[in-house]
Design a protein around this motif. Sequence first.
Motif, PDB file in Angstrom:
ATOM      1  N   LYS A  26       1.069  -1.393   0.493  1.00  0.00           N
ATOM      2  CA  LYS A  26      -0.074   0.296  -0.097  1.00  0.00           C
ATOM      3  C   LYS A  26       0.805   1.369   0.390  1.00  0.00           C
ATOM      4  N   PRO A  27       0.330   2.243  -0.572  1.00  0.00           N
ATOM      5  CA  PRO A  27       1.365   3.557  -0.559  1.00  0.00           C
ATOM      6  C   PRO A  27       1.270   4.577   1.072  1.00  0.00           C
ATOM      7  N   ARG A  35      -0.071  12.017  -7.208  1.00  0.00           N
ATOM      8  CA  ARG A  35       0.996  10.828  -6.209  1.00  0.00           C
ATOM      9  C   ARG A  35       0.545   9.475  -6.395  1.00  0.00           C
ATOM     10  N   ALA A  36      -0.800   9.837  -6.369  1.00  0.00           N
ATOM     11  CA  ALA A  36      -1.232   8.242  -6.537  1.00  0.00           C
ATOM     12  C   ALA A  36      -1.262   7.172  -7.579  1.00  0.00           C
ATOM     13  N   GLN A  37      -1.187   8.076  -8.803  1.00  0.00           N
ATOM     14  CA  GLN A  37      -1.214   7.588  -9.864  1.00  0.00           C
ATOM     15  C   GLN A  37       0.687   7.132 -10.358  1.00  0.00           C
ATOM     16  N   ILE A  38       1.603   7.342  -9.516  1.00  0.00           N
ATOM     17  CA  ILE A  38       2.729   7.238  -9.734  1.00  0.00           C
ATOM     18  C   ILE A  38       3.377   6.237  -9.127  1.00  0.00           C
ATOM     19  N   TYR A  39       2.168   6.173  -7.289  1.00  0.00           N
ATOM     20  CA  TYR A  39       1.748   4.635  -6.788  1.00  0.00           C
ATOM     21  C   TYR A  39       1.404   3.400  -7.688  1.00  0.00           C
ATOM     22  N   GLU A  40      -0.047   3.914  -8.703  1.00  0.00           N
ATOM     23  CA  GLU A  40      -0.627   2.760  -9.144  1.00  0.00           C
ATOM     24  C   GLU A  40       0.431   2.232 -10.831  1.00  0.00           C
ATOM     25  N   ASN A  41       0.562   3.538 -11.222  1.00  0.00           N
ATOM     26  CA  ASN A  41       1.733   3.016 -12.064  1.00  0.00           C
ATOM     27  C   ASN A  41       3.196   1.947 -11.453  1.00  0.00           C
ATOM     28  N   ARG A  42       4.318   2.365 -10.634  1.00  0.00           N
ATOM     29  CA  ARG A  42       4.837   1.530  -9.960  1.00  0.00           C
ATOM     30  C   ARG A  42       4.484   0.118  -9.896  1.00  0.00           C
ATOM     31  N   VAL A  43       2.967  -0.282  -8.853  1.00  0.00           N
ATOM     32  CA  VAL A  43       2.572  -1.059  -8.767  1.00  0.00           C
ATOM     33  C   VAL A  43       2.663  -2.187  -9.614  1.00  0.00           C
ATOM     34  N   ARG A  44       2.312  -1.561 -10.810  1.00  0.00           N
ATOM     35  CA  ARG A  44       1.853  -2.464 -12.111  1.00  0.00           C
ATOM     36  C   ARG A  44       2.818  -2.792 -12.872  1.00  0.00           C
TER      37      ARG A  44
END
Length: 191
Positions: free
Chosen positions: A152-153, A163-172
Amino acid sequence: MIHSEQELIRLVQSDDWMLDILHVAKTLQLPDWWVCAGFVRSKIWDVQHGFIERTPLPDVDVVYFDPGNPDEAVEKEHESKLFSIRPNVPWSVKNEARMHKMNQMPPFVSSVDAISNFTETATALGLTLDEHDRIVLTAPHGIQDAIDLIVKPTPYYITTPERAQIYENRVRNKNWNTIWPNLTIVHIREN
């Protein structure tokens, strides 16, 4: 299985490869240095999955904090020294005194501050050796998420949609579930 910080430290103490990495990193005598991120997280996830073999790391992250010398070329010199000692280790050295600029974040005040702002709580972990070569763990968000196999972030990455998109992109992009299938990935819902 790992249930506590003390158990994690005991596991690292019994892992000759991890201890060697820590001792080699210490030879650089960097200020506020830590071996962090996947180096620690992957050990926890491997143990929690019951893996016998260590999952290969794409890099071994060594961070330090030296605001008086934020030149990237200095980081490369440190990497070269590490490669000269252990050429088969994928070293990556970063001075956290400059990394906030790379990540468009407020300036960090220490390496632990920087680690606390890594993208996931399970990655916001670091190990160092004190002056008596005792292992020291930093876990600004605790180790429970890593132990429980939860991705989780960290708080910084839920403050704005960008920033949420940075997290989502990284996880993907990391696609960790293909290596550690028991992970639970927490996604940030858009409002």
